[in-house]
Each structure stands twice: as structure tokens, then as C-alpha cells.
Design a protein around this motif. Structure first.
Motif, PDB file in Angstrom:
ATOM      1  N   PRO A   1       8.753  -7.223  -0.554  1.00 25.86           N
ATOM      2  CA  PRO A   1       8.108  -5.916  -0.338  1.00 25.86           C
ATOM      3  C   PRO A   1       7.364  -5.433  -1.577  1.00 25.86           C
ATOM      4  O   PRO A   1       7.650  -4.375  -2.132  1.00 25.86           O
ATOM      5  CB  PRO A   1       9.287  -5.007   0.015  1.00 25.86           C
ATOM      6  N   VAL A   2       6.369  -6.202  -1.997  1.00 25.21           N
ATOM      7  CA  VAL A   2       5.693  -5.923  -3.272  1.00 25.21           C
ATOM      8  C   VAL A   2       4.860  -4.644  -3.248  1.00 25.21           C
ATOM      9  O   VAL A   2       4.498  -4.126  -4.300  1.00 25.21           O
ATOM     10  CB  VAL A   2       4.824  -7.123  -3.706  1.00 25.21           C
ATOM     11  N   LEU A   3       4.516  -4.148  -2.062  1.00 21.24           N
ATOM     12  CA  LEU A   3       3.751  -2.898  -1.962  1.00 21.24           C
ATOM     13  C   LEU A   3       4.537  -1.795  -1.263  1.00 21.24           C
ATOM     14  O   LEU A   3       3.941  -0.821  -0.777  1.00 21.24           O
ATOM     15  CB  LEU A   3       2.430  -3.132  -1.223  1.00 21.24           C
ATOM     16  N   GLU A   4       5.836  -1.923  -1.220  1.00 23.20           N
ATOM     17  CA  GLU A   4       6.630  -0.912  -0.522  1.00 23.20           C
ATOM     18  C   GLU A   4       6.406   0.466  -1.139  1.00 23.20           C
ATOM     19  O   GLU A   4       6.445   0.640  -2.359  1.00 23.20           O
ATOM     20  CB  GLU A   4       8.116  -1.261  -0.584  1.00 23.20           C
ATOM     21  N   GLY A   5       6.140   1.441  -0.273  1.00 25.81           N
ATOM     22  CA  GLY A   5       5.928   2.805  -0.730  1.00 25.81           C
ATOM     23  C   GLY A   5       4.506   3.133  -1.096  1.00 25.81           C
ATOM     24  O   GLY A   5       4.203   4.273  -1.460  1.00 25.81           O
ATOM     25  N   ALA A   6       3.592   2.158  -0.994  1.00 28.19           N
ATOM     26  CA  ALA A   6       2.186   2.414  -1.309  1.00 28.19           C
ATOM     27  C   ALA A   6       1.422   2.826  -0.052  1.00 28.19           C
ATOM     28  O   ALA A   6       1.865   2.580   1.071  1.00 28.19           O
ATOM     29  CB  ALA A   6       1.547   1.168  -1.927  1.00 28.19           C
ATOM     30  N   LEU A   7       0.271   3.448  -0.258  1.00 26.07           N
ATOM     31  CA  LEU A   7      -0.637   3.812   0.823  1.00 26.07           C
ATOM     32  C   LEU A   7      -1.972   3.149   0.525  1.00 26.07           C
ATOM     33  O   LEU A   7      -2.490   3.263  -0.594  1.00 26.07           O
ATOM     34  CB  LEU A   7      -0.802   5.328   0.912  1.00 26.07           C
ATOM     35  N   ALA A   8      -2.548   2.439   1.502  1.00 26.41           N
ATOM     36  CA  ALA A   8      -3.698   1.579   1.215  1.00 26.41           C
ATOM     37  C   ALA A   8      -4.894   1.857   2.115  1.00 26.41           C
ATOM     38  O   ALA A   8      -4.761   2.383   3.225  1.00 26.41           O
ATOM     39  CB  ALA A   8      -3.302   0.103   1.330  1.00 26.41           C
ATOM     40  N   GLY A   9      -6.065   1.462   1.608  1.00 19.87           N
ATOM     41  CA  GLY A   9      -7.309   1.446   2.355  1.00 19.87           C
ATOM     42  C   GLY A   9      -8.142   0.275   1.875  1.00 19.87           C
ATOM     43  O   GLY A   9      -7.812  -0.385   0.875  1.00 19.87           O
ATOM     44  N   PHE A  10      -9.280   0.001   2.563  1.00 22.39           N
ATOM     45  CA  PHE A  10     -10.052  -1.210   2.302  1.00 22.39           C
ATOM     46  C   PHE A  10     -11.548  -0.911   2.262  1.00 22.39           C
ATOM     47  O   PHE A  10     -12.073  -0.223   3.138  1.00 22.39           O
ATOM     48  CB  PHE A  10      -9.782  -2.254   3.389  1.00 22.39           C
ATOM     49  N   LEU A  11     -12.205  -1.461   1.261  1.00 20.50           N
ATOM     50  CA  LEU A  11     -13.659  -1.414   1.146  1.00 20.50           C
ATOM     51  C   LEU A  11     -14.135  -2.857   1.060  1.00 20.50           C
ATOM     52  O   LEU A  11     -13.877  -3.541   0.065  1.00 20.50           O
ATOM     53  CB  LEU A  11     -14.080  -0.631  -0.100  1.00 20.50           C
ATOM     54  N   ILE A  12     -14.791  -3.340   2.097  1.00 17.56           N
ATOM     55  CA  ILE A  12     -15.137  -4.758   2.185  1.00 17.56           C
ATOM     56  C   ILE A  12     -16.609  -4.899   2.551  1.00 17.56           C
ATOM     57  O   ILE A  12     -17.080  -4.275   3.514  1.00 17.56           O
ATOM     58  CB  ILE A  12     -14.254  -5.475   3.229  1.00 17.56           C
TER      59      ILE A  12
ATOM     60  N   ALA B   1      -0.910  -6.746   3.803  1.00 20.02           N
ATOM     61  CA  ALA B   1      -0.502  -5.590   3.007  1.00 20.02           C
ATOM     62  C   ALA B   1       0.588  -4.795   3.708  1.00 20.02           C
ATOM     63  O   ALA B   1       1.545  -4.326   3.070  1.00 20.02           O
ATOM     64  CB  ALA B   1      -1.717  -4.701   2.726  1.00 20.02           C
ATOM     65  N   ASN B   2       0.463  -4.642   5.025  1.00 25.06           N
ATOM     66  CA  ASN B   2       1.467  -3.897   5.772  1.00 25.06           C
ATOM     67  C   ASN B   2       2.808  -4.612   5.780  1.00 25.06           C
ATOM     68  O   ASN B   2       3.861  -3.988   5.625  1.00 25.06           O
ATOM     69  CB  ASN B   2       0.982  -3.652   7.199  1.00 25.06           C
ATOM     70  N   GLN B   3       2.793  -5.951   5.947  1.00 26.64           N
ATOM     71  CA  GLN B   3       4.037  -6.709   5.910  1.00 26.64           C
ATOM     72  C   GLN B   3       4.660  -6.694   4.512  1.00 26.64           C
ATOM     73  O   GLN B   3       5.861  -6.897   4.362  1.00 26.64           O
ATOM     74  CB  GLN B   3       3.787  -8.146   6.353  1.00 26.64           C
ATOM     75  N   ALA B   4       3.834  -6.452   3.483  1.00 32.22           N
ATOM     76  CA  ALA B   4       4.352  -6.321   2.123  1.00 32.22           C
ATOM     77  C   ALA B   4       4.841  -4.907   1.833  1.00 32.22           C
ATOM     78  O   ALA B   4       5.266  -4.612   0.715  1.00 32.22           O
ATOM     79  CB  ALA B   4       3.273  -6.708   1.106  1.00 32.22           C
ATOM     80  N   GLY B   5       4.772  -4.012   2.838  1.00 33.16           N
ATOM     81  CA  GLY B   5       5.351  -2.684   2.708  1.00 33.16           C
ATOM     82  C   GLY B   5       4.375  -1.540   2.619  1.00 33.16           C
ATOM     83  O   GLY B   5       4.786  -0.376   2.612  1.00 33.16           O
ATOM     84  N   ALA B   6       3.069  -1.807   2.544  1.00 30.89           N
ATOM     85  CA  ALA B   6       2.096  -0.730   2.398  1.00 30.89           C
ATOM     86  C   ALA B   6       1.834  -0.042   3.725  1.00 30.89           C
ATOM     87  O   ALA B   6       1.700  -0.700   4.761  1.00 30.89           O
ATOM     88  CB  ALA B   6       0.782  -1.267   1.838  1.00 30.89           C
ATOM     89  N   ALA B   7       1.736   1.271   3.694  1.00 27.08           N
ATOM     90  CA  ALA B   7       1.255   2.046   4.836  1.00 27.08           C
ATOM     91  C   ALA B   7      -0.266   2.116   4.769  1.00 27.08           C
ATOM     92  O   ALA B   7      -0.861   1.944   3.698  1.00 27.08           O
ATOM     93  CB  ALA B   7       1.853   3.441   4.825  1.00 27.08           C
TER      94      ALA B   7
END
Length: 332
Positions: free
Chosen positions: A49-60, A79-85
Motif C-alpha cells: 500500500p505505497v500510496l495509502e491515504g493519498a488522493l490522486a489525479g492524472f494529467l496525460i 494507483a488505486n490498488q496501491a491505496g490512493a483515492a
């Protein structure tokens, strides 16, 4: 990658990104391949869970008309499986021509590049300001189209339900109905006209049960058996028919969950379809680890897999931690 790995206990995950807001900015070039990005993807898929508790977005963006959405989908799942919302509508993408901004540019009174920059700014602002608020008395809408006699997906759901039903008010709606019609693409103004009234031209169970259920709910949970590496026809019809309600209602404050069961493999493809359709397009908030993915190729086999009890408990904890004020995994 050295910066990502230099701190934290990577055997048990890391608290380095707890509470962080993360914007993944990925240029794909002409061929859709960014070697540095694949190092990040491998890190996200390490199983921790390397990103647990983080909130993410994407610019691609890309120097072609292709690949941006496909890259966003696989990155979002990882990213979601790594814990990011993920915030609702977490993706801003730019194709080489920026033709995907023609309508937005006209609405904003600018050119395509100007629209791209403005929308990227909106995403950054949303990423910094968004706060998910658990509820004291949360409501969960569960949608399925499965047979109670043979469905592994329903069997997994029933096990999850036992662990959350005392803390969350649940409403179940079956879409297993031959009268459920898919969206036929009504003209925009007609769709808007019915959407403003919480209805759809084609009526039926979508209008009678699903629309009111979504308006009532603080979160939705979809039960998704894998049909030919795709969502079932009725669940696809539900997503398509949701457009009428979406014309007048946004879902940033509603969480999305899923139970996905594949006969052999491909559950990650279903997770990606749900994310692109309901999080990226329809604005549902995506909690970290939003789904449980299992394998079941004969009736009852999913519930016999090694470790299934622990995974069901972890998924139930995720629902409660997300939905209910004061709930946490540690408390449970």
C-alpha cells in the motif's frame, strides 16, 4: 524512482504519502510509451500500500490522437490498488490536436490550448481542495444482475454484507430484468429535459428504482461478474442510462465500490472499465482499494479460495472506513 524508494518501510507499505495530494503528469510521445512511467507503474504494482491515504489525479498527453485514456486507465487501477483515492473526474488528457477540447473551448470562449490549460488548473484546484466526508448514517445502493442460485459474485457480496449491515443502511436493486433498455442516444435537449425531472425517456426500472436509489445513496456498490472481459449487458445499460440523471446531477460526493469475480482472469479490465465510466466520466469519488477482485469458475468456488475471509474483511473495512463517520480499520 530513487526518490520514491529512499524512505519508508516497503515491506509493509509506507506512510510517506499519507494525506498527500498527488498529480501524475505523464507525456506519452507519439508511440504511447514513456519508459520512466513504466518504472512508476511497476512500483505501484509491487503489492504494497505505497500510496495509502493519498488522493490522486492524472494529467496525460500524447503526440498522437491515441493512448491517453488507455494509459490513464491502467495507471488509475494501479494507483488505486496501491491505496490512493481518486477525486471525481481525475483525468485531464491532451491529444496531439487537442480536438478533444473543441466543445470546452467554445464554452469557455478560448482556443483548444487555453481550454486544456484551464481544465488542468481546475483539476489541480480540485485535487488540493477536495475533502471526502464520511456520514453518521450512510446509505449504500447495491446493483447487480446475477442469479441468486449460481452467482459467485452474490455469494461474496453476502459475506461482505454480513460485516457491514449493522453500520450502513443498504438498498439492493436487481437489474436482472428483460425490460431494461440500453441508452439509444436521445438528442441532448431531450435527455436534459427528462434528466431535470430525474427521469429518462425510456422509463422502466432505471427510473423507478435506480435513479431514486442513487439520489438517496452516499455510495454505490456494483456486483460485476466478468463476461468476456467486460461488464455485463445490464450493468453497461445502467451506466449508459445514467447519463440522463448526470445531465443535472454530479456525483463527486458519492463513493464507488465494486465486487468483481472472473472465471479465469481479467478482473483488472473490469476495474478499469468501472473507473473510466463512473469515476473519470460520471464523477463518482473512488476510495483507495475500491474493489475486491476474485476468481470463481464454478458455483461456490470463489468462497473456497485461500485467504478469502481476510480479503472480505479488508474490503468490508474499506467500505466502513470510507462511508461511516468514526469507523477505521484500526478501531475494528
Amino acid at each position: 524512482m530513487e526518490e520514491l524508494w529512499e524512505n519508508g518501510d516497503h515491506e509493509n507499505g509506507t506512510e510517506r504519502f499519507q494525506g498527500c495530494r498527488i498529480l501524475f503528469a505523464v507525456p506519452l510521445g507519439k508511440n504511447g510509451v514513456n519508459r520512466g512511467y513504466y518504472e512508476i507503474l511497476a512500483w505501484l504494482r509491487c503489492g504494497k500500500p505505497v500510496l495509502e491515504g493519498a488522493l490522486a489525479g492524472f494529467l496525460i498527453d500524447a503526440d498522437s490522437e491515441l493512448y491517453t485514456k488507455a494509459a490513464a486507465r491502467e495507471l488509475a487501477v494501479a494507483a488505486n490498488q496501491a491505496g490512493a483515492a481518486l477525486v471525481g473526474r481525475p483525468l485531464v488528457e491532451g491529444t496531439a490536436s487537442l480536438d478533444n477540447y473543441i466543445i470546452q473551448a467554445a464554452n469557455m470562449g478560448t482556443d483548444r490550448l487555453g481550454a486544456y490549460k484551464k481544465i488542468a488548473g481546475i483539476l489541480a484546484e480540485q485535487l488540493m481542495e477536495f475533502q471526502w466526508n464520511p456520514r453518521k448514517e450512510p446509505h449504500l445502493l447495491v446493483l447487480h444482475a446475477s442469479s441468486h442460485k449460481t452467482s459467485n459474485t452474490l455469494e461474496v457480496w453476502n459475506a461482505v454484507k454480513e460485516k457491514i449491515e449493522d453500520h450502513v443502511e443498504i438498498r439492493e436493486v436487481s437489474l436482472r430484468n428483460g425490460t431494461l433498455e440500453d441508452c439509444s442516444g436521445c438528442p441532448y435537449q431531450m435527455c436534459l429535459h427528462f434528466g431535470e425531472r430525474g427521469k429518462c425517456f425510456y422509463g422502466g426500472p432505471i427510473v423507478e428504482s435506480v435513479y431514486p436509489g442513487i439520489q438517496w445513496a452516499d455510495g454505490i456498490l456494483l456486483l460485476c461478474p466478468n463476461y468476456n472481459d467486460a461488464l455485463s449487458a445490464n450493468l453497461t445499460a445502467f451506466i449508459n442510462r445514467l447519463t440522463a440523471l448526470f445531465r443535472t446531477t454530479r456525483f463527486y460526493d458519492k463513493a464507488l465500490f465494486a465486487i468483481i469475480v472472473s472465471g479465469y482472469s481479467g478482473s483488472d479490465l473490469i476495474a478499469g472499465q468501472l473507473i473510466t465510466a463512473l469515476n473519470m466520466n460520471k464523477t463518482f469519488y473512488l476510495p483507495g482499494n475500491f474493489c475486491i477482485m476474485e476468481t470463481g469458475n464454478s458455483p461456490g468456488s470463489a468462497m473456497k479460495r485461500d485467504g478469502i475471509g481476510d480479503r472480505i474483511q479488508a474490503f468490508a473495512d474499506t467500505i466502513l472506513e470510507t462511508m461511516r463517520d468514526g469507523e477505521s480499520r484500526k478501531e475494528r
